[in-house]
Design an enzyme around this catalytic site. Structure first.
Site, PDB file in Angstrom:
ATOM      1  N   SER A  72      47.988  83.295   2.012  1.00  0.00           N
ATOM      2  CA  SER A  72      49.390  83.690   1.257  1.00  0.00           C
ATOM      3  C   SER A  72      49.589  85.221   1.663  1.00  0.00           C
ATOM      4  O   SER A  72      49.845  85.613   2.867  1.00  0.00           O
ATOM      5  CB  SER A  72      48.985  83.552   0.029  1.00  0.00           C
ATOM      6  OG  SER A  72      50.221  83.961  -0.793  1.00  0.00           O
ATOM      7  N   GLU A 381      55.523  85.449 -12.429  1.00  0.00           N
ATOM      8  CA  GLU A 381      54.720  86.609 -12.566  1.00  0.00           C
ATOM      9  C   GLU A 381      55.441  87.810 -11.931  1.00  0.00           C
ATOM     10  O   GLU A 381      56.371  87.357 -11.194  1.00  0.00           O
ATOM     11  CB  GLU A 381      53.526  86.322 -11.574  1.00  0.00           C
ATOM     12  CG  GLU A 381      52.648  85.213 -11.931  1.00  0.00           C
ATOM     13  CD  GLU A 381      51.284  85.164 -11.242  1.00  0.00           C
ATOM     14  OE1 GLU A 381      50.223  85.544 -11.647  1.00  0.00           O
ATOM     15  OE2 GLU A 381      51.352  84.490 -10.053  1.00  0.00           O
ATOM     16  N   PRO A 510      39.784  91.944 -12.199  1.00  0.00           N
ATOM     17  CA  PRO A 510      39.414  91.931 -10.824  1.00  0.00           C
ATOM     18  C   PRO A 510      40.455  91.052 -10.226  1.00  0.00           C
ATOM     19  O   PRO A 510      40.710  89.961 -10.786  1.00  0.00           O
ATOM     20  CB  PRO A 510      37.962  91.280 -11.111  1.00  0.00           C
ATOM     21  CG  PRO A 510      37.994  90.521 -12.384  1.00  0.00           C
ATOM     22  CD  PRO A 510      38.951  91.514 -13.412  1.00  0.00           C
ATOM     23  N   SER A 511      40.631  91.051  -8.916  1.00  0.00           N
ATOM     24  CA  SER A 511      41.422  90.210  -8.368  1.00  0.00           C
ATOM     25  C   SER A 511      40.894  88.968  -8.228  1.00  0.00           C
ATOM     26  O   SER A 511      39.509  89.095  -8.014  1.00  0.00           O
ATOM     27  CB  SER A 511      41.863  90.767  -6.872  1.00  0.00           C
ATOM     28  OG  SER A 511      42.224  89.656  -6.055  1.00  0.00           O
ATOM     29  N   THR A 513      41.938  87.203  -5.478  1.00  0.00           N
ATOM     30  CA  THR A 513      42.086  86.796  -4.006  1.00  0.00           C
ATOM     31  C   THR A 513      41.823  87.910  -2.999  1.00  0.00           C
ATOM     32  O   THR A 513      41.559  87.638  -1.844  1.00  0.00           O
ATOM     33  CB  THR A 513      43.528  86.589  -3.849  1.00  0.00           C
ATOM     34  OG1 THR A 513      44.314  87.874  -4.286  1.00  0.00           O
ATOM     35  CG2 THR A 513      44.255  85.317  -4.795  1.00  0.00           C
TER      36      THR A 513
HETATM   37  C1  G16 Z   1      47.937  84.052  -5.932  1.00  0.00           C
HETATM   38  C2  G16 Z   1      48.278  83.273  -7.007  1.00  0.00           C
HETATM   39  C3  G16 Z   1      48.937  84.168  -8.007  1.00  0.00           C
HETATM   40  C4  G16 Z   1      48.366  85.479  -8.248  1.00  0.00           C
HETATM   41  C5  G16 Z   1      48.096  86.224  -6.938  1.00  0.00           C
HETATM   42  C6  G16 Z   1      47.302  87.426  -7.210  1.00  0.00           C
HETATM   43  O1  G16 Z   1      49.266  84.316  -5.223  1.00  0.00           O
HETATM   44  O2  G16 Z   1      48.643  81.977  -6.704  1.00  0.00           O
HETATM   45  O3  G16 Z   1      49.291  83.441  -9.212  1.00  0.00           O
HETATM   46  O4  G16 Z   1      49.234  86.225  -8.951  1.00  0.00           O
HETATM   47  O5  G16 Z   1      47.339  85.175  -6.020  1.00  0.00           O
HETATM   48  O6  G16 Z   1      46.378  87.031  -7.733  1.00  0.00           O
HETATM   49  P1  G16 Z   1      45.283  88.326  -7.773  1.00  0.00           P
HETATM   50  O7  G16 Z   1      45.635  89.222  -8.477  1.00  0.00           O
HETATM   51  O8  G16 Z   1      44.044  87.544  -8.881  1.00  0.00           O
HETATM   52  O9  G16 Z   1      44.468  88.585  -6.539  1.00  0.00           O
HETATM   53  P2  G16 Z   1      49.234  84.128  -3.670  1.00  0.00           P
HETATM   54  O10 G16 Z   1      50.663  84.267  -3.599  1.00  0.00           O
HETATM   55  O11 G16 Z   1      48.283  85.269  -3.001  1.00  0.00           O
HETATM   56  O12 G16 Z   1      48.838  82.617  -3.513  1.00  0.00           O
END
Ligand code: G16
Length: 555
Positions: A72, A381, A510-511, A513
């Site tokens: 993503s 979001e 914490p993230s 991703t």
């Molecule tokens: C994913 C999730 C979203 C989230 C984002 C960031 O989005 O599907 O719901 O807001 O990650 O998450 P985090 O802050 O935990 O890193 P995407 O668009 O990266 O698939």
């Protein structure tokens, strides 16, 4: 696996694992906000194992399951994988722990975990050959990782259906179409484009422009799959909406999400590279797999104005409220946000629009489930990820009312419009391009230009920062991520800092991703907001084991 067939299958699974996809990484990985996400070079064995899991999940649910290979918004060298459940929703949470277990077990124990899953879920139909729908984004690493997923599916006896390069929301749509036996739509790319563009054109009618609304938009494809696929929309829209596309670099250019795309625009609060700077012109960006959408424009003084997920949510919720009132049909409408929602947007929704709002942790899975509690649930979001979901009974109520002769002309028009609008929406998950068509439909109906949209309320200045840490799991949170539980003492420090800023708000988490801690701050002025963000980031860096220097506020 009890019988001989299953023993043979287990041998195949293990042989593949050992010969082609051995577990090469020692440290554990966990199924995060949107599946597994890390450096692509560390993911082959994880992909193979997710192919195995998808088949087990499909046998358990007796349904088609999806696997999407994408990272993503992350940089190009990263990649990731997530499983998609039968109605196009994210993998059920109770199975996330099995995904994590299966990904981290040593090769020789793989068979044990598979047997545990089969036993615990009483999966009997081990000879069924369920379909697994596979898709990938444009990352150079995606083809080989997709092959690993497909090998996993084959080793477990499933039937891979490879859709090649598609957006994440397209893959969710295909899964829902297959499991509803096409009631949701045709499970083809062509079917997807046709469903959305036909509904859009029906609602738009012959007058492409209205009031201050003009039907041209500048579109930033983030040099990813969103750039590739928008071309088909442009054809289908046949001039009803003119989309000028930018940032369409070819696969492997290294420019995916680089200085462009929804995440860059939202987190840097900057105009992306690659787009012409035309004052007061509506622009939008999608992210690397086209599931997030952000709007923005530059004014005549070159000042940047952002219209993020909160703005999209309020526009949609306000519009649905108006149209629902016109139909005279009683359906309850609600909006779901996360802690990242700008405080001004929440005040506007509750006080002016008078629509109930719920707050849940970050991650579409949380928002989606909460939104399903309403007849019509809007969820977004702030980063631009969201959609609208309708209860089946709500859709039926609208359709039945339309069939009767009890409606006034105005009620009938509003009901018919709503029925068509539902088809513009991809209800399975946030879909940047479907959301774009919905926003454009609403702006057109209202006759608004981008400035009128922005005038609905004034955002509080806000800032997003990232702190790199050795181990992001040292931070744990509660209260929809608004309060930090560990490391001990950090929340008290944040409270003390926030108390110095009138109307200040800040939280850290914490993230799921990326290997970082995210910091959010808002305050009354830009200066105060940036100071607040920097102070909180400094404290996180100090107490949560930050690496390198604390982050700086972008110019
Ligand atoms: C994913 C999730 C979203 C989230 C984002 C960031 O989005 O599907 O719901 O807001 O990650 O998450 P985090 O802050 O935990 O890193 P995407 O668009 O990266 O698939």
């Amino acid at each position: 696996m009890a019988n001989n067939d299953n023993k043979l299958r287990c041998r195949t699974v293990y042989a593949f694992a050992r010969e082609m996809y051995p577990k090469t990484v020692k440290c554990d990985i966990s199924y995060g906000t949107a599946g597994f996400r890390t450096r692509a070079t560390d993911l082959e064995y994880v992909m193979y194992r997710m192919g195995l899991l998808a088949v087990l999940r499909a046998r358990f649910k007796k349904a088609v399951i999806g696997v999407m290979i994408t990272a993503s918004h992350n940089p190009e060298p990263d990649n990731g994988v997530k499983l998609v459940d039968p109605m196009g929703e994210m993998l059920e949470q109770s199975w996330e722990k099995w995904a994590t277990k299966l990904a981290n077990v040593t090769d020789d124990k793989l068979e044990n975990v598979i047997n545990d899953i089969i036993k615990l879920h009483d999966i009997q139909n081990m000879n069924d050959r369920p379909e697994i729908v596979v898709g990938k984004d444009t990352r150079p690493s995606s083809p080989s990782l997709s092959k690993a997923v497909i090998d996993g599916i084959l080793a477990m006896g499933g039937k891979p259906i490879d859709y090649g390069i598609v957006t994440t929301p397209q893959l969710h749509y295909f899964v829902a179409c297959k499991n509803t036996h096409r009631a949701y739509g045709e499970p083809t790319e062509e079917g997807y484009y046709r469903k959305l563009t036909d509904a859009f054109k029906k609602v738009r009618g012959d007058n492409f422009n209205n009031g201050n609304y003009t039907n041209r938009i500048l579109y930033d494809g983030a040099n990813g799959v969103g750039a590739k696929k928008i071309k088909f929309f442009k054809e289908g829209l046949a001039g009803s909406l003119i989309i000028d596309m930018y940032n369409d670099e070819i696969i492997g250019s290294g420019k995916l999400n680089y200085l462009c795309g929804a995440d860059f625009v939202k987190s840097q609060q900057k105009f992306p590279t690659g787009l012409p700077q035309i004052p007061n012109t509506r622009c939008c960006s999608v992210d690397g797999d086209a599931d997030r959408l952000i709007y923005y424009y530059l004014d005549e003084n070159q000042k940047f104005h952002l219209l993020d997920g909160d703005r999209i949510a309020t526009l949609i919720a306000g519009f649905f409220k108006e149209v629902l009132e016109k139909t005279g049909i009683r359906l309850n409408l609600g909006l779901v946000q996360t802690a990242y929602a700008n405080g001004a947007s929440t005040t506007y929704i509750t006080k002016e629009l008078k629509i109930p709002v719920a707050c849940v942790p970050t991650g579409v899975k949380w928002l989606h489930h909460k939104a399903l509690e309403y007849d019509v649930g809007v969820y977004f979001e702030a980063n631009g990820h969201g959609t609208v979901v309708f209860k089946n009974e709500a859709k039926e109520k609208l359709r039945n009312a339309f069939q009767t002769n009890n409606l006034t002309r105005e009620q009938k028009d509003a009901t018919s419009r709503l029925i068509h609008i539902i088809d513009i929406i991809n209800e399975t998950v946030g879909d940047a391009i479907a959301d774009l068509l919905l926003v454009e439909t609403i702006l057109h109906a209202k006759g608004w230009d981008v400035r009128q949209w922005e005038e609905t309320y004034t955002d509080l200045p806000n800032r997003l920062l990232k702190v790199s840490v050795q181990d992001r799991t040292v931070i744990t949170t509660t209260d929809a991520e608004r309060k930090c539980v560990t490391p001990k003492g950090l929340q008290e420090e944040i409270d003390n800092i926030v108390a110095k800023y009138p109307k200040g708000r800040s939280f850290v988490r914490p993230s799921g991703t990326e290997d970082v801690i995210r910091i959010y701050a808002e305050a009354v002025t830009r200066r105060e907001c940036d100071k607040l963000a920097a102070e909180v980031a400094g404290k996180v860096h100090e107490l949560a084991g930050g690496t390198g220097n604390p982050p700086e506020i972008p110019n």
